[in-house]
Scaffold this motif. Sequence first.
Motif: not given
Length: 97
Positions: A23-28, A32-39, A56-57, A75-77
């Motif tokens: 949950s925190a990772f997806n919000s983060w 930071v303007g990143a996009r999840l390509l593969v999960r 893959i991000v 680092q907290k994540l």
Amino acid sequence: MAKGYWVCTGTIHTPLGMVSYISAFNSWLEAVGARLLVRDLFSDVREGEPGTVNVIVEFESREAAVAAYESQEYQKLIELRTPHSDMSVTITEELTD
């Protein structure tokens, strides 16, 4: 400019323990303007023993991928993730000709 990527592989040992991290990772990622390509949590591993999780991000650049990983927020994540998984994270960049 070439895009940067995190290539993550590993194993999740306690799936319910990963809920707060995911949950925190997806919000983060959005922040930071990143996009999840593969999960893929159940990858078809044919060689080696990388674990069945593949993520893959995509980032704006390799530098952005490095800065995101080294950020205090991520680092907290990591602290949320590590009790519940064994993951490897590689930072790389796209191939451009």
